[in-house]
Motif scaffolding. Structure first.
Motif, short mmCIF file in Angstrom:
data_model
loop_
_atom_site.label_atom_id
_atom_site.label_comp_id
_atom_site.label_asym_id
_atom_site.label_seq_id
_atom_site.Cartn_x
_atom_site.Cartn_y
_atom_site.Cartn_z
N VAL A 185 0.84 -1.20 0.00
CA VAL A 185 0.00 0.00 0.00
C VAL A 185 0.87 1.25 0.00
O VAL A 185 0.60 2.23 -0.69
N TRP A 186 1.93 1.22 0.79
CA TRP A 186 2.85 2.36 0.86
C TRP A 186 3.44 2.67 -0.51
O TRP A 186 3.53 3.83 -0.92
N PHE A 223 3.78 3.52 7.93
CA PHE A 223 3.31 4.72 7.25
C PHE A 223 3.81 6.01 7.90
O PHE A 223 3.76 7.07 7.29
N GLY A 224 4.25 5.96 9.15
CA GLY A 224 4.65 7.16 9.85
C GLY A 224 3.53 7.72 10.70
O GLY A 224 2.34 7.43 10.50
N ASN A 225 3.88 8.55 11.68
CA ASN A 225 2.88 9.11 12.60
C ASN A 225 1.87 10.00 11.90
O ASN A 225 0.71 10.09 12.29
N ALA A 226 2.32 10.70 10.81
CA ALA A 226 1.46 11.71 10.18
C ALA A 226 0.22 11.13 9.53
O ALA A 226 -0.73 11.86 9.26
N ILE A 227 0.20 9.81 9.28
CA ILE A 227 -0.97 9.23 8.61
C ILE A 227 -2.21 9.32 9.49
O ILE A 227 -3.34 9.38 8.99
N TRP A 228 -2.02 9.39 10.82
CA TRP A 228 -3.17 9.44 11.73
C TRP A 228 -3.79 10.83 11.82
O TRP A 228 -4.89 10.98 12.34
N PHE A 229 -3.09 11.87 11.31
CA PHE A 229 -3.60 13.22 11.44
C PHE A 229 -4.84 13.45 10.58
O PHE A 229 -5.70 14.27 10.92
N ASN A 230 -4.95 12.77 9.44
CA ASN A 230 -6.11 12.91 8.56
C ASN A 230 -6.89 11.61 8.46
O ASN A 230 -7.45 11.28 7.41
N THR A 231 -6.89 10.84 9.53
CA THR A 231 -7.58 9.55 9.55
C THR A 231 -8.94 9.68 10.22
O THR A 231 -9.07 10.30 11.28
N ILE A 232 -9.94 9.09 9.59
CA ILE A 232 -11.30 9.02 10.14
C ILE A 232 -11.56 7.57 10.56
O ILE A 232 -11.32 6.64 9.79
N LEU A 233 -12.03 7.39 11.78
CA LEU A 233 -12.40 6.06 12.27
C LEU A 233 -13.79 5.72 11.77
O LEU A 233 -14.75 6.46 12.06
N VAL A 234 -13.91 4.65 11.03
CA VAL A 234 -15.19 4.22 10.48
C VAL A 234 -15.62 2.96 11.23
O VAL A 234 -14.95 1.93 11.16
N MET A 235 -16.73 3.04 11.94
CA MET A 235 -17.26 1.92 12.70
C MET A 235 -18.42 1.30 11.93
O MET A 235 -19.50 1.91 11.83
N THR A 236 -18.19 0.13 11.36
CA THR A 236 -19.27 -0.55 10.64
C THR A 236 -20.16 -1.29 11.62
O THR A 236 -19.87 -1.39 12.81
N GLN A 269 -1.74 5.65 21.97
CA GLN A 269 -0.59 4.90 22.44
C GLN A 269 0.33 4.50 21.30
O GLN A 269 1.54 4.41 21.46
N ALA A 270 -0.24 4.27 20.11
CA ALA A 270 0.57 3.84 18.97
C ALA A 270 1.33 4.98 18.34
O ALA A 270 2.38 4.78 17.75
N VAL A 271 0.83 6.24 18.46
CA VAL A 271 1.48 7.34 17.74
C VAL A 271 2.85 7.69 18.32
O VAL A 271 3.81 7.73 17.54
N PRO A 272 3.14 7.98 19.59
CA PRO A 272 2.18 8.27 20.66
C PRO A 272 1.91 9.77 20.74
O PRO A 272 2.81 10.58 20.60
N ASN A 273 0.65 10.11 20.96
CA ASN A 273 0.23 11.51 21.07
C ASN A 273 -1.10 11.52 21.80
O ASN A 273 -2.13 11.15 21.25
N SER A 274 -1.07 11.93 23.06
CA SER A 274 -2.27 11.90 23.89
C SER A 274 -3.29 12.96 23.49
O SER A 274 -4.44 12.89 23.92
N LYS A 275 -2.89 13.95 22.68
CA LYS A 275 -3.80 15.03 22.30
C LYS A 275 -4.50 14.77 20.97
O LYS A 275 -5.35 15.57 20.57
N LEU A 276 -4.14 13.71 20.27
CA LEU A 276 -4.75 13.42 18.98
C LEU A 276 -6.18 12.92 19.16
O LEU A 276 -6.44 12.03 19.98
N GLU A 277 -7.11 13.49 18.41
CA GLU A 277 -8.52 13.08 18.44
C GLU A 277 -8.99 12.90 17.00
O GLU A 277 -9.09 13.86 16.25
N LEU A 334 3.84 10.79 4.12
CA LEU A 334 4.15 9.41 4.40
C LEU A 334 5.59 9.30 4.89
O LEU A 334 6.50 9.93 4.35
N GLY A 335 5.77 8.50 5.91
CA GLY A 335 7.11 8.33 6.46
C GLY A 335 7.95 7.44 5.58
O GLY A 335 7.52 6.97 4.52
#
Length: 734
Positions: A185-186, A223-236, A269-277, A334-335
Motif C-alpha cells: 500500500v505504501w 506509514f509514519g505518525n502523520a498518517i493518523w492526522f487525517n484519519t477518520i475512524l469508520v465503525m461498521t 498509544q501507537a502514535v504516541p500523542n495523547s492530544k490526537l482526536e 508518508l514516512g
C-alpha cells in the motif's frame, strides 16, 4: 478569540479589498499575503457550494467548527488585522451565485485510502456510498485480494477509493503478512498520497479485550505518525446494540462512546500523542437497516450516516487544503519505508537515572563491608554450635511433622551462620591483601612472578541447544576460567531452529586492576544472523581514592539498525558520612547528528542494617527539548542480609516531558515463601494506566508445572470477572 468570532456591521468586503486597504511598503510580503487570502476565500466558497449541493445546513456544528478553524488558522499565519473585517456572508452570497450559474465549474475531488482488517466491511461501505456494486464483497472469505482504485461521482464530486486487502488479526504468525500488505500500500500511494485515510473497525467486536494494538503500532511504523492526522475512524455495523448481563440492551450512545474512546486510546498509544482526536463516523451496510421517509439509511440515534460520512470527508479535505496552503504541519506526509528508531528523551533519562556500579575486582554492595565489620567483634556462633547428625532420607521420613520442621529449621540456621562466617573470612582476606600490597610498594616486582598461578574456577553449566544434549545426562559441557583473564562465552538463541547450532553470538567480559586503586572492566556482546549484525559494549574505569571518593568514566556502544549509539558517562561518589553516599554524574549520547546531554544527582542513606533509601533527580537535553525526572526508593532487607538476599523495595518516580507529567510506582520483592523455594515479584504502574507484573519462582521441587497451571487458571478467572464488571458499569451508565 472573542474578536475572531464577533461579526461587524457594514457592507461586506472581499479579501482582495482588505488586502489592498492594508497595503504596506513591504510590497512583496503583502502580495504574498493577498494571494494566500484569495486562495483561503476560494476554499471557503467551495465549501459553501458543496454544502448547497449535498443539502447540508450552514448552521451544522461540524461546518461551524471548520469555518472557525479556517478563520483562526489564516489569522495566525497571515495576521489578524487583515482578516477582522472579512464576513462569511460574502462568501455565502458568492457561492450561491456561482452554484446557480454553474460558473466557474466546481473542481473538487476526494482521494480516500481504505484500511482495516478483513471482513470489517470496507468494500461494502464503498458500494453503499455509491449506491451500486463497484467492489466485490463476500461474507465468508476476503473479497479484496489486490489494491485497486474504485472511482465514481456524487453530485459532481469525484470520489476515488483506494480499496486494499484486509489485514489479519494481530498475532506473531500474521505479522509478516500484514507488514507485506502495508508495504505494498505504501508503494502504491507514494507518488499520489490520499487526501483522507479511513480506518475501519466493527463496532460490535470492540470490547475491553480489544487486542489489535500491535496492528495499530505496525501501521504507525510503516506509514509514519502523520498518517493518523487525517484519519477518520469508520465503525461498521453501526446499528449494533449489544445486550448487557441482565439481557437488556445497553444504551446506544454510551456504548458508542465507550468503543470509540477505547479505539482512540490505543491510537494515542501507537502514535504516541495523547492530544490526537480522530473523527468518528458510524456506518451500517445492512440492506434491512432502518430508513427514513426519503429512503436513506439511518442509525438508532436517527442520524443519516451516508450524508454525515460525505460531509466529514469534505470537511477533512478542506482543512487539509488549508493546512497545505498556510504551510501548517499535520498533512499526510508518508514516512520512510522503514522508520528508524530514534531514542527518546524520557527513555534515555530513565536509563541514565538507574544506578550504575563502579568497576572493581570484587564489587559488592557498599554497605556490606560495614555490616560485616560491625559483626566482626562478635563471637563466632558457628564454631560454638554442637555437632549435628545428618539424617538419611529414610530416617527423615520416620520423624513426626513437628520434628521434621525443627530439624529443617536447625539446618537452615546452621547454613546461615556458616555462610556468614565465609563472608567474614573473605572480607578479612581482602583487607589483609590490601594491607600487604601497601607494605610491599617499592620492592622488587619479582615476587609477583614467584606467586603460584591462579587456580581454575568452575563456572555454572552453560545453556546449550537441544542438539548438543547427550542421551546420557552424566555428560555435560563445562567451562573453566582463571582470574584476571578474558571470559568468553557463546550466546544461545532460544528461538533458533531445531537441530541447528543455536549459537548466534559471543559474549566477552574482563575485569582488571590497572594499578593501585584503579580498576577497569570491559563487557561486550556481538550477534550476527543472515540479515542483522548487532553489537553492545560497556567499558568503564574507576579510581577509588583512599579518602572515600570514587571517580569513574565509561563508554557504552550499542548498534541501532545501521547506526550506532555512543554514550560517554562520568560519575563521582562522595562518602561524606558513614551512612550516606552522594553521587553525581553527567552523560553525552550521540546518535546520528543528534546529541543528548544528561546530568543527575543521587543520594543513598542507610538506616541501621536493614533500611536503605535512594533518591535521585536528573535531566536530559537535546536541542530545545528537555526531560526532567526523579525517583525515590525505600528498601527493607531481611534480618540475615547479606547472607540471604530477602528484600522488599517500594519506589516512586516522576517524569516530565513536553509539559506532561507521568507518575509511577513500583514494588520489588525477593523472599522465600516456603523452604526450598525462592520467589521474586516485580510490579509497576504509572499514571497512564500502563504497567506490568512479573513473577519468577525457582524451586528445588518439581512443582513448576503445577504453579503455571494455577497461575493460568487464576488469570482466566480474573479476566472473566473484569469483563463482567466492565459490562455492568456500561449498563449502569446507560
Amino acid at each position: 478569540m472573542k474578536n475572531l468570532m464577533t461579526q461587524e456591521t457594514g457592507s461586506p468586503q472581499s479579501l482582495e479589498q482588505v488586502a489592498a486597504d492594508s497595503y504596506q511598503p513591504n510590497h512583496g510580503v503583502e502580495v504574498k499575503k493577498a494571494n494566500s487570502l484569495t486562495k483561503i476565500e476560494d476554499i471557503r466558497i467551495n465549501l459553501f457550494r458543496l454544502l448547497l449541493r449535498f443539502g447540508q445546513s450552514h448552521d451544522n456544528l461540524l461546518v461551524a467548527k471548520v469555518l472557525h478553524r479556517l478563520h483562526l488558522a489564516a489569522a495566525i499565519r497571515l495576521g489578524e488585522s487583515n482578516l477582522k473585517r472579512v464576513k462569511v456572508d460574502g462568501a455565502r452570497t458568492v457561492a450561491a451565485e456561482q452554484e446557480a450559474s454553474g460558473i466557474p465549474e466546481l473542481n473538487f475531488s476526494l482521494r480516500i485510502l481504505v484500511l482495516g482488517k478483513t471482513g470489517v466491511g470496507k468494500s461494502a461501505t464503498i458500494n453503499s456510498v455509491f449506491d451500486q456494486t463497484k467492489a466485490l464483497t463476500d461474507a465468508f472469505r476476503p473479497a479484496t485480494k489486490h489494491i485497486k482504485e474504485v472511482m465514481g461521482s456524487i453530485n459532481g464530486v469525484k470520489l476515488t477509493f483506494i480499496d486494499t486487502p484486509g489485514f489479519l488479526p494481530s498475532s506473531t504468525i500474521n505479522l509478516r503478512r500484514n507488514r507485506k500488505i502495508m508495504l505494498s500500500v505504501w508503494r502504491f500511494i507514494r507518488k499520489s498520497p490520499p487526501d483522507i485515510v479511513l480506518f475501519f473497525e466493527r463496532l460490535d467486536l470492540i470490547n475491553t479485550g480489544y487486542c489489535d494494538f500491535p496492528l495499530l503500532k505496525l501501521m504507525t511504523e510503516v506509514f509514519g505518525n502523520a498518517i493518523w492526522f487525517n484519519t477518520i475512524l469508520v465503525m461498521t455495523h453501526g446499528s449494533s446494540t449489544p445486550e448487557g448481563p441482565t439481557g437488556y440492551p445497553i444504551s446506544y450512545e454510551s456504548y458508542v462512546t465507550q468503543c470509540t474512546g477505547l479505539m482512540q486510546h490505543y491510537i494515542n498509544q501507537a502514535v504516541p500523542n495523547s492530544k490526537l482526536e480522530n473523527p468518528v463516523v458510524l456506518v451500517e451496510n445492512n440492506p434491512h437497516c432502518k430508513k427514513n421517509f426519503m429512503g436513506e439509511s439511518i442509525l438508532p440515534n436517527g442520524q443519516v450516516w451516508k450524508s454525515h460520512f460525505l460531509l466529514l470527508c469534505i470537511c477533512t479535505k478542506v482543512l487539509g487544503d488549508a493546512n497545505t496552503l498556510l504551510e501548517f504541519e499535520g498533512g499526510i506526509e508518508l514516512g520512510p519505508l522503514i522508520t528508524p528508531w530514534v531514542p527518546s528523551l524520557p527513555h534515555l533519562l530513565s536509563s541514565f537515572l538507574k544506578h550504575r556500579s563502579s568497576p572493581r575486582l570484587s564489587e559488592s554492595e557498599p554497605d556490606v563491608d560495614e555490616i560485616l565489620l560491625s559483626d566482626a567483634d562478635e563471637e563466632d556462633d558457628y564454631d560454638q554450635l554442637p555437632p549435628i547428625r545428618i539424617l538419611t532420607k529414610s530416617q527423615f521420613e520416620k520423624l513426626t511433622k513437628s520434628q521434621k520442621k525443627d530439624y529443617l529449621d536447625e539446618l537452615d540456621y546452621r547454613e546461615t551462620l556458616y555462610l556468614k562466617k565465609q563472608l567474614k573470612e573473605e572480607s578479612r582476606r581482602q583487607r589483609e591483601r590490601k594491607l600487604s600490597e601497601e607494605e610491599i610498594v617499592g620492592e622488587d616486582n619479582d615476587s609477583d612472578q614467584q606467586q603460584a598461578s591462579p587456580e581454575a574456577v568452575l563456572l555454572p553449566d552453560m545453556a546449550v541447544p537441544p542438539s548438543f544434549d547427550s542421551d546420557c545426562t552424566i555428560h555435560r559441557y563445562r567451562c573453566l576460567v582463571t582470574s584476571d583473564q578474558w571470559l568468553v562465552r557463546p550466546v544461545l538463541d532460544p528461538q533458533g531452529w531445531d537441530h541447528d547450532v543455536g549459537f548466534d553470538g559471543v559474549n566477552m567480559e574482563t575485569a582488571i586492576e590497572i594499578r593501585k586503586n584503579v580498576h577497569a572492566s570491559i563487557t561486550g556482546q556481538m550477534s550476527k544472523d543472515k540479515q542483522d549484525f548487532s553489537i553492545q559494549s560497556e567499558c568503564a574505569a574507576a579510581y577509588a581514592d583512599p579518602r572515600g571518593q570514587t571517580y569513574s568514566v565509561g563508554l557504552d556502544v550499542q548498534s541501532s539498525g545501521k547506526g550506532m549509539i555512543y554514550t560517554v558517562h562520568s560519575n563521582t561518589k562522595l562518602k561524606n558520612l558513614k551512612q550516606n553516599v552522594t553521587e553525581c554524574g553527567v552523560s553525552l549520547t550521540s546518535f546520528g547528528n543528534k546529541y543528548y546531554v544528561g546530568t543527575k544527582l543521587e543520594d543513598t542513606m542507610l538506616v541501621g542494617k536493614q533500611l536503605k533509601f535512594v533518591v535521585n533527580a536528573g535531566q536530559m537535553r537535546c536541542s530545545e527539548q528537555v526531560a526532567y525526572g526523579g525517583s525515590l526508593e525505600a528498601t527493607l532487607r531481611g534480618g540475615d542480609y547479606p547472607v540471604r538476599d530477602d528484600r522488599i523495595s517500594l519506589s516512586m518516580s516522576a517524569l516530565s516531558f513536553k509539559k506532561e507529567m507521568v507518575l509511577g510506582g513500583g514494588i520489588q520483592s525477593e523472599f522465600r515463601p516456603i523452604r526450598g523455594m525462592k520467589m521474586a515479584v516485580n510490579a509497576n504502574l504509572n499514571s497512564q494506566n500502563m504497567g506490568q507484573v512479573n513473577i519468577k519462582i525457582s524451586s528445588s521441587e518439581h512443582i513448576e508445572i503445577a504453579l503455571i497451571a494455577v497461575f493460568s487458571i487464576i488469570k482466566a478467572i480474573l479476566h472473566k470477572k473484569r469483563t463482567e464488571n466492565k459490562s455492568r458499569e456500561v449498563l449502569e451508565m446507560g
